[in-house]
Write an enzyme that holds these catalytic residues in place. Structure first.
Site, PDB file in Angstrom:
ATOM      1  N   ASP A  94     -35.006  31.105  18.763  1.00 22.19           N
ATOM      2  CA  ASP A  94     -33.967  30.507  19.617  1.00 22.19           C
ATOM      3  C   ASP A  94     -33.726  31.260  20.915  1.00 22.19           C
ATOM      4  OD1 ASP A  94     -32.693  32.715  18.477  1.00 22.19           O
ATOM      5  OD2 ASP A  94     -30.751  31.768  18.688  1.00 22.19           O
ATOM      6  N   GLU A  95     -34.653  32.110  21.324  1.00 25.49           N
ATOM      7  CA  GLU A  95     -34.403  32.897  22.514  1.00 25.49           C
ATOM      8  C   GLU A  95     -35.722  33.210  23.212  1.00 25.49           C
ATOM      9  OE1 GLU A  95     -31.049  36.340  23.306  1.00 25.49           O
ATOM     10  OE2 GLU A  95     -32.172  36.303  21.438  1.00 25.49           O
TER      11      GLU A  95
END
Length: 438
Positions: A94-95
Site C-alpha cells: 500500500d505504499e
DNA sequence: TCTGGGGTCCTAGTGCCC
DNA sequence: TCTGGGGCACTAGGACCC
C-alpha cells in the site's frame, strides 16, 4: 493508502462502513495487521495483540486478512503510479515512492501538486479507496509528508522549509528510529529531531554506531539523496508459523520444520530462485528467538536438500520448554540451481513436495470445518447469492449477504456443512469502467 | 497484556587467507 | 618462523519497516 486492509474490507462490505474494523490473525496469538480509523478511536493500532484489541473494542468487526485480494488492488494502484514515471519503488502493498521528475510528470511544486491531486482522484475512481500523497524533494521527506497527509489528504513540503518543519518533531518521526533507538536517544537526552542535529555527528556515531549514526544525523539535517529504485532484487525467502499452543514434542517440532522447508522451497521455486544459505528460526516458550544457518556449496531449490539442512540445524537447538514459532528461510539467492543443469538435461524435475499445504493458512481456535469459514471470507449461497462470513462456531456459520455496490445486507445462519454454501472469489470494489482500466 | 509474517540492513565475533 | 593487519565469508542477533 489509508488503513489499507481495513478500507478494502469496508469497501467490500457495505455493512462495515463507518464501523470499527480490525484485520489480523484471529487465533489466540494473533496481532492487528490494520484497523479502520473508527477502531483507532478505541486505542487499537497495528501490531497490537488481538486479545488486547478485543478488550478495547469488543464490538468491532474482526476479520482475517485476504492478501490475494489486497494484492490485486495494490497492482491497480501501482499501475497508476507507473503511468506517471518508470521509477516507482514499492515499499509494501500500500505504499510506494515515485520519482516524478524522472517520468517528466512534474518539474516544479505546482505541477507536482496537480499530479498529486489527479492521482488521488484516479485512485478513488479505479479502486473506490482513498490514498494520501506526500510531495517533497527526497524520499524521507515525502514519507513524512504522506504520514501527515493521512487520511485522505495531500501534503507538499516546500523546499527551504524542511529543517524548520522537522526540528520540533519527535525522533521517532525519522525512518529507522524505532522503539530501541528512540529509547537510546531519550536516555542521552535527545527527544526531538533538532536535538539530533545539535548533538553532532560524532556523538550520534558514538551512541548508535557508524552506519546508523551517520544516516540519522544526515536525516536530521534533512539531507537524503537516496534515489528511487524501481527494481529491488529479493535477498531472502522465508516462511514461519506461530503455533496456537507451544509445541513440546521434539518429533512434532521436526515434522513442522520439514513442512516449513517444503513451503519455503515452493515459494522459492515460484519466484524462479534458488539459494545457498538455509536458516532455521526458533522462538521459544519465553519469546527468546534464535537462528541457526548453514551455507551450502552451491544454490539449491531441492526440497530434500533444504529439509535435510533444516533438520541438521534443528539438532543444535534446545527446544525443551516448548517452541511457539518455527521458521525456515533461504538467502544467498541465485536465479539458477546447479541441480537444474542436470535435471533439465535429463528432462526431469526434482520431485517430492507436499502440495496440500496452503500458503497462507487460516489459524483459528475452531475445528477444521469451522476453520474453512474464517471471518471475513467471501462465500456464495445457491439461493441467497454473494456474501461474507461474519462468524462461525458450534457447527454454524453466519453469513451477511451483500456486495460492494449493494445496501447493507441481511444476516443468515447455516450449518457449516450446508451444501448450498461455498467459498467465493471477492467481487471488484468498483464496477469495471473500461476507460479507467489497465 | 503478551507480543504475526515477511522482509531488509547493520553490527560484532570468528576463522581464514594473504 | 612469528606477528600483525586488511579483507572477506560466514554466523548470530538485533532493530526496523509495513
Amino acid at each position: 493508502m489509508d488503513a489499507f486492509f481495513a478500507s478494502v474490507e469496508q469497501a467490500s462490505k457495505p455493512s462495515l462502513r463507518g464501523k470499527a474494523v480490525i484485520v489480523g490473525g484471529l487465533g489466540p496469538r494473533g496481532v492487528v495487521a490494520t484497523c479502520s480509523y473508527e477502531a483507532r478511536v478505541f486505542g487499537v493500532h497495528s501490531a497490537m495483540p488481538m486479545a488486547q484489541a478485543r478488550r478495547l473494542a469488543p464490538n468491532a468487526a474482526y476479520l482475517v486478512p485476504r492478501f490475494g485480494f489486497y494484492r490485486t488492488i495494490s497492482e491497480q494502484v501501482m499501475g497508476l503510479l507507473r503511468a506517471l514515471s518508470p521509477l516507482v519503488e514499492p515499499l509494501s502493498l500500500d505504499e510506494a515512492f515515485v520519482d516524478l521528475e524522472a517520468g517528466g510528470a512534474a518539474w516544479d511544486r505546482e505541477s507536482a501538486r496537480l499530479v498529486g491531486v489527479k492521482l488521488r482522484a484516479d485512485i478513488r475512481a479505479v479502486t473506490g479507496l482513498t490514498g494520501s500523497v506526500g510531495l517533497a524533494a527526497s524520499k524521507m521527506l515525502a514519507k513524512i509528508a504522506s504520514e501527515q497527509a493521512k487520511p485522505d489528504g495531500l501534503v507538499l513540503i516546500e523546499p527551504g522549509t524542511e529543517r524548520a518543519l522537522l526540528g520540533p518533531m519527535p525522533v521517532r518521526t525519522l525512518p529507522g528510529v524505532g522503539p530501541a533507538t528512540g529509547d537510546h536517544l531519550r536516555r542521552a537526552g535527545i527527544t526531538t529531531v533538532e536535538e539530533i542535529a545539535e548533538a553532532g555527528e560524532d556523538e550520534l556515531v558514538r551512541l548508535l554506531g557508524k552506519a546508523h549514526g551517520h544516516a540519522l544525523y544526515a536525516m536530521a539535517l534533512a539531507h537524503d539523496d537516496r534515489p528511487v529504485v524501481a527494481e529491488r532484487e529479493t535477498k531472502s525467502v522465508s516462511v514461519e508459523d506461530t503455533y496456537d499452543v507451544d509445541i513440546h514434542d521434539r518429533l512434532r517440532v521436526g515434522l513442522e520444520v520439514q513442512r516449513l522447508a517444503d513451503r519455503c522451497v515452493r515459494r522459492l521455486r515460484g519466484a524462479g530462485l534458488s539459494g545457498r544459505t538455509i536458516v532455521l528460526k526458533v522462538r521459544r516458550y519465553d519469546f527468546s528467538t534464535l537462528t541457526r544457518s548453514e551455507t551450502l556449496r552451491g544454490p539449491t531449490d531441492d526440497p530434500a536438500v533444504v529439509r535435510e539442512a533444516a533438520a541438521r540445524l534443528l539438532e543444535s537447538v534446545d527446544t525443551t520448554g516448548g517452541v511457539r514459532l518455527l521458521g525456515v528461510g533461504v538467502s544467498g539467492l541465485a536465479d539458477y540451481t546447479q541441480e537444474d543443469l542436470f535435471a533439465q538435461a535429463a528432462g526431469e524435475r526434482v520431485e517430492g513436495l507436499a502440495e496440500d499445504v496452503a500458503d497462507e493458512p487460516v489459524r483459528e481456535e475452531a475445528g477444521p470445518a469451522e476453520r474453512r469459514w474464517a471471518a471475513g471470507i467471501d462465500v456464495r449461497h445457491a439461493e441467497y447469492g454473494h456474501g461474507w462470513v461474519q462468524g462461525s462456531g458450534l457447527g454454524r456459520v453466519t453469513v451477511r449477504f451483500e456486495t460492494p455496490d449493494s445496501e447493507p445486507g441481511r444476516v443468515r445462519t447455516f450449518r457449516i456443512d450446508d451444501p448450498a454454501l461455498e467459498p467465493a472469489d471477492p467481487l471488484p470494489l468498483v464496477a469495471r469502467r473500461p476507460e479507467l482500466q489497465g
